[in-house]
Write an enzyme that holds these catalytic residues in place. Structure first.
Site, mmCIF file in Angstrom:
data_model
loop_
_atom_site.group_PDB
_atom_site.id
_atom_site.type_symbol
_atom_site.label_atom_id
_atom_site.label_comp_id
_atom_site.label_asym_id
_atom_site.label_seq_id
_atom_site.Cartn_x
_atom_site.Cartn_y
_atom_site.Cartn_z
ATOM 1 N N ARG A 102 0.839 -1.213 0.000
ATOM 2 C CA ARG A 102 0.000 0.000 0.000
ATOM 3 C C ARG A 102 0.870 1.258 0.000
ATOM 4 N NH1 ARG A 102 -3.837 2.691 4.146
ATOM 5 N NH2 ARG A 102 -5.398 3.638 2.768
ATOM 6 N N HIS A 116 0.521 4.448 -2.537
ATOM 7 C CA HIS A 116 0.331 5.832 -2.093
ATOM 8 C C HIS A 116 1.540 6.706 -2.415
ATOM 9 C CE1 HIS A 116 -3.316 5.421 0.832
ATOM 10 N NE2 HIS A 116 -3.508 4.831 -0.324
ATOM 11 N N ASN A 162 -3.814 8.722 4.609
ATOM 12 C CA ASN A 162 -2.645 8.115 5.257
ATOM 13 C C ASN A 162 -2.654 8.181 6.779
ATOM 14 O OD1 ASN A 162 -1.382 7.401 2.813
ATOM 15 N ND2 ASN A 162 -0.441 9.429 2.613
ATOM 16 N N HIS A 197 -6.442 -5.928 -2.373
ATOM 17 C CA HIS A 197 -7.291 -6.065 -1.187
ATOM 18 C C HIS A 197 -7.595 -7.538 -0.890
ATOM 19 C CE1 HIS A 197 -8.714 -1.611 -1.756
ATOM 20 N NE2 HIS A 197 -7.515 -1.702 -1.223
HETATM 21 C C1 HEM Z 1 -9.071 2.031 -6.037
HETATM 22 C C2 HEM Z 1 -8.578 2.747 -5.129
HETATM 23 C C3 HEM Z 1 -8.347 2.280 -3.714
HETATM 24 C C4 HEM Z 1 -9.024 2.660 -2.610
HETATM 25 C C5 HEM Z 1 -10.200 3.621 -2.548
HETATM 26 C C6 HEM Z 1 -8.431 1.971 -1.487
HETATM 27 C C7 HEM Z 1 -8.835 2.123 -0.176
HETATM 28 C C8 HEM Z 1 -8.302 1.454 0.890
HETATM 29 C C9 HEM Z 1 -8.736 1.595 2.250
HETATM 30 C C10 HEM Z 1 -9.841 2.528 2.736
HETATM 31 C C11 HEM Z 1 -8.007 0.762 3.020
HETATM 32 C C12 HEM Z 1 -8.108 0.570 4.528
HETATM 33 C C13 HEM Z 1 -7.254 1.623 5.223
HETATM 34 C C14 HEM Z 1 -7.503 1.706 6.705
HETATM 35 O O1 HEM Z 1 -8.522 1.212 7.171
HETATM 36 O O2 HEM Z 1 -6.660 2.281 7.416
HETATM 37 C C15 HEM Z 1 -7.095 0.084 2.137
HETATM 38 C C16 HEM Z 1 -6.188 -0.857 2.540
HETATM 39 C C17 HEM Z 1 -5.306 -1.479 1.696
HETATM 40 N N1 HEM Z 1 -5.105 -1.182 0.358
HETATM 41 FE FE1 HEM Z 1 -6.294 -0.072 -0.804
HETATM 42 N N2 HEM Z 1 -7.419 1.197 -1.941
HETATM 43 C C18 HEM Z 1 -7.304 1.347 -3.287
HETATM 44 C C19 HEM Z 1 -6.378 0.769 -4.112
HETATM 45 C C20 HEM Z 1 -5.334 -0.008 -3.694
HETATM 46 C C21 HEM Z 1 -4.208 -0.398 -4.496
HETATM 47 C C22 HEM Z 1 -3.991 0.041 -5.945
HETATM 48 C C23 HEM Z 1 -3.410 -1.178 -3.709
HETATM 49 C C24 HEM Z 1 -2.117 -1.833 -4.059
HETATM 50 C C25 HEM Z 1 -1.743 -2.190 -5.245
HETATM 51 C C26 HEM Z 1 -4.048 -1.268 -2.416
HETATM 52 C C27 HEM Z 1 -3.588 -2.024 -1.364
HETATM 53 C C28 HEM Z 1 -4.141 -2.012 -0.106
HETATM 54 C C29 HEM Z 1 -3.725 -2.922 0.942
HETATM 55 C C30 HEM Z 1 -2.732 -4.059 0.807
HETATM 56 C C31 HEM Z 1 -4.431 -2.566 2.090
HETATM 57 C C32 HEM Z 1 -4.288 -3.160 3.498
HETATM 58 C C33 HEM Z 1 -3.161 -2.403 4.186
HETATM 59 C C34 HEM Z 1 -2.838 -2.849 5.595
HETATM 60 O O3 HEM Z 1 -3.375 -3.843 6.092
HETATM 61 O O4 HEM Z 1 -2.010 -2.158 6.231
HETATM 62 N N3 HEM Z 1 -5.187 -0.525 -2.438
HETATM 63 N N4 HEM Z 1 -7.287 0.522 0.847
#
Ligand code: HEM
Ligand SMILES: *[C@@H]1O[C@H](CO)[C@@H](O)[C@H](O)[C@H]1NC(C)=O
Ligand SMILES: *[C@@H]1O[C@H](CO)[C@@H](O)[C@H](O)[C@H]1NC(C)=O
Length: 323
Positions: free
Chosen positions: A76, A80, A110, A208
């Protein structure tokens, strides 16, 4: 003789052969050096720091023993980073008035959400010991993303390298990171602005398949009365494995984030993203292949190369104070 079966003149045959040979040589050169569209190369550290990938992999291996979520958190960070100012490590910079740095770590996308920065510090420290001043923080994020996916059971790919580190942050752009409450049209626009199409959007959201979300960002919004920061698994079936179960969950209508769900709901989704979700649900191989390709595309977003930027000694700070 074989040549007698051809009706081409000797001169025409000769020029055809030459052209074919040239095409072969050129395509081979591009592959041999792994040169990507953005001027990066997967062999960039082969001579200057051949242990780069091993060093990073070892640190991540150790970190995930204590925290199974680390691989997800690290990929992630690369996302970002790349979506703000390009893949230049700007996300890693801390607040610093003397260098006029306002950190991107506190924007809504973030703040209390992006994590894994200590692991990046550990990686940087290990690399500065192995090969001082060679490996950029931006490349650390790109390699950490690939290694994290591989360690969680996902695909492996050859990561284009040679990014240099930026000396600025961009708060305005960081404030505009994709939000879980964005509509599909807005998400498509934000990805298109980065040169990423619908296939990239669907493939990359497949990340995800692992990691956690705070219930305040999920569709159920802590309806059990939990605290807003309570963590839930993004993938309710195989929470720590990188596989294509995420797409099955989307098809069942059980995605955690609204931004996941919109890829399957409404007429625009039906015409654009939904067929791709079904494809990836039906074939993990197809998903893995596209995920790797989309990660390389995302990693190519406006890198600094050549003499631009610098190789930070500490990923949290620019090397030289401006005044
Ligand atoms: C389409 C746009 C995207 C949105 C709106 C989005 C949104 C989010 C949100 C809201 C979370 C949870 C954050 C939290 O609760 O603190 C999250 C977690 C995560 N996102 Fe996305 N995301 C997107 C695209 C991506 C992309 C492109 C990747 C990687 C290639 C990604 C990888 C992850 C991962 C692995 C997590 C879990 C992180 C953790 O457990 O620390 N996301 N995302
Ligand atoms: C970051 O989150 C914390 C806790 O929710 C909050 O107190 C703080 O004001 C936030 N920072 C910014 C810059 O929004
Ligand atoms: C989630 O619930 C809280 C508290 O009820 C509310 O303030 C907030 O607006 C809700 N968020 C969403 C996205 O619906």
């Amino acid at each position: 003789m074989a040549a007698s079966s051809s009706s081409l003149s000797p001169a025409a045959r000769c020029s055809l052969l030459l052209t074919a040979a040239l095409v072969l040589v050129l395509s081979h050169a591009a592959h041999a050096h792994g040169v990507s569209g953005a001027g990066l190369s997967s062999s960039f550290y082969d001579n200057s720091c051949p242990s780069t990938r091993d060093v990073i992999r070892r640190v991540i291996q150790n970190a995930r023993v204590a925290d199974a979520r680390i691989p997800a958190s690290l990929i992630r960070l690369h996302f970002h980073d790349c979506f703000v100012n390009g893949c230049d490590g700007s996300l890693l910079l801390d607040d610093d008035v003397f260098s006029r740095i306002r950190t991107e770590k506190k924007v809504p996308g973030n703040n209390r959400s992006a994590r894994g920065f200590n692991v990046v510090d550990d990686i940087k420290r290990a690399l500065e010991k192995a090969c001082p001043g060679i490996v950029s923080c931006a490349d650390i994020l790109a390699l950490a993303a690939e290694i994290s996916v591989e360690l969680a059971g996902g695909p492996s790919w050859s990561v284009p390298l040679g990014r240099r580190d930026g000396t600025k942050t961009n708060i305005e752009s960081a404030n505009d990171l994709p939000s879980p409450f964005d509509s599909l049209e807005i998400l498509q626009e934000k990805f298109r602005n980065m040169g990423l199409d619908n296939t990239d959007l669907v493939a990359l959201q497949g990340a995800h398949t692992f990691g956690r979300a705070q219930c305040q960002f999920t569709q159920r919004n802590c309806t059990g009365g939990q605290a807003r920061g309570t963590l839930v698994n993004l993938d309710v079936v195989t929470p720590d494995v990188f596989d294509n179960k995420y797409y099955d969950i989307l098809l069942w209508g059980r995605a955690q984030l609204q931004s996941d769900h919109v890829m399957m709901s409404g007429p625009i989704a039906a015409a654009t993203t939904a067929p791709i979700v079904r494809r990836f649900s039906g074939s993990q191989k197809d998903f893995f292949k596209n995920f790797a390709a989309s990660m390389i595309k995302m990693g190519n977003i406006s890198p600094l190369t050549g003499r631009d930027g610098e190789i930070r000694k500490n990923c949290r700070r620019v090397n030289k104070k401006l005044y």
